[in-house]
Enzyme design. Structure first.
Site, PDB file in Angstrom:
ATOM      1  N   LYS A   1       1.127   4.107  -2.970  1.00  0.00           N
ATOM      2  CA  LYS A   1       0.739   5.491  -2.739  1.00  0.00           C
ATOM      3  C   LYS A   1       1.924   6.456  -2.893  1.00  0.00           C
ATOM      4  CE  LYS A   1      -3.606   4.690  -2.040  1.00  0.00           C
ATOM      5  NZ  LYS A   1      -4.627   5.152  -3.018  1.00  0.00           N
TER       6      LYS A   1
ATOM      7  N   TYR B   1       0.827  -1.207   0.000  1.00  0.00           N
ATOM      8  CA  TYR B   1       0.000   0.000   0.000  1.00  0.00           C
ATOM      9  C   TYR B   1       0.864   1.260   0.000  1.00  0.00           C
ATOM     10  CZ  TYR B   1      -3.777   3.179   1.340  1.00  0.00           C
ATOM     11  OH  TYR B   1      -4.687   4.196   1.382  1.00  0.00           O
TER      12      TYR B   1
END
Length: 248
Positions: free
Chosen positions: A158, A154
């Site tokens: 990002k 994640y």
């Protein structure tokens, strides 16, 4: 400022069926935009039907597939017209220690969060740069700028969003298109409330100087500013909405 600053505008919102994407769609629709919602969820049509205004339309697409992104972009352009706004909000998260994270979960995270956002920005960006106007906002995360336990895929996806945003902003600014990122802390969507209930959530709030999580409407309001006329000189930024978490 008009109460309907986006009247006549077409806003493409990915992940529009729920959570932050739904809040963003609601915010933009209330200010006059026609929403082209893109999602894989069967709840998409009901979510769009509940929006204020009229003329909203749902589109199903697997954003990790560039061919599907190309088709949905063609469908939006032919059915609604050239979009003025794109918000890349669709995303997934799989939590595991880095030593345990499966290749499949890593790949799916990168494919949807990062590659999907790029494919959408590329396809819609072509229309916007040809038209000489556009506003693109990519949803990143506080995990783009700090490490979060068990968030290897994640955080990587990002952080990639922030880097991508900077490149697109400098390439497209001369053509009238701004590109920015928004990085929230934990947001109290229905899913967020469930995932962070109890002591786990209270412990997380204690790490945030403001002492609470963000609300979906706060994220939507920031997006609303970034896609407005008032933000014409704001591009290449990563707007952090985290109550001070990343400043300490």
């Amino acid at each position: 400022m008009s109460e309907q600053p986006f009247a006549g505008s077409i806003a493409v919102v990915t992940g529009a069926a729920s959570g932050i994407g739904a809040a963003i769609a609601e915010h933009l629709a209330a200010k006059g935009a026609r929403i082209a919602g893109v999602d894989v969820s069967p709840a998409l049509e009901d979510a769009l039907a509940a929006l204020p205004g009229s003329g909203h339309h749902g589109f199903r697409a697997d954003l990790s597939d560039p061919a599907e992104v190309g088709k949905v972009t063609d469908d939006i352009a032919s059915g609604l017209g050239t979009p003025q706004i794109l918000v890349n909000s669709a995303g997934v998260v799989f939590l595991d220690p880095a030593t345990e994270l499966s290749p499949g979960d890593w790949k799916k995270t990168i494919d949807i969060n990062l590659s999907g956002s790029f494919y959408m920005a590329q396809a819609i960006g072509r229309l916007m740069t040809d038209a000489g106007y556009g506003r693109i906002v990519n949803l990143a995360s506080q995990g783009a700028v700090v490490g979060l336990d068990q968030h290897a895929a994640y955080c990587a996806s990002k952080a990639g969003i922030v880097g991508l945003t900077r490149v697109l902003s400098l390439e497209w600014a001369p053509k009238g298109v701004t590109v920015n990122a928004v990085s929230p802390t934990i947001v109290e969507t229905p899913l967020g409330k469930k995932a962070w209930a109890g002591e786990k959530g209270e412990a997380a709030k204690r790490q945030i100087p403001a002492g609470r999580f963000a609300q979906p409407e706060e994220v939507a309001a920031m997006v609303g500013y970034l896609v407005s006329e008032e933000a014409a000189m704001v591009t290449g930024t990563n707007m952090v909405i985290d109550g001070g978490y990343t400043s300490v």
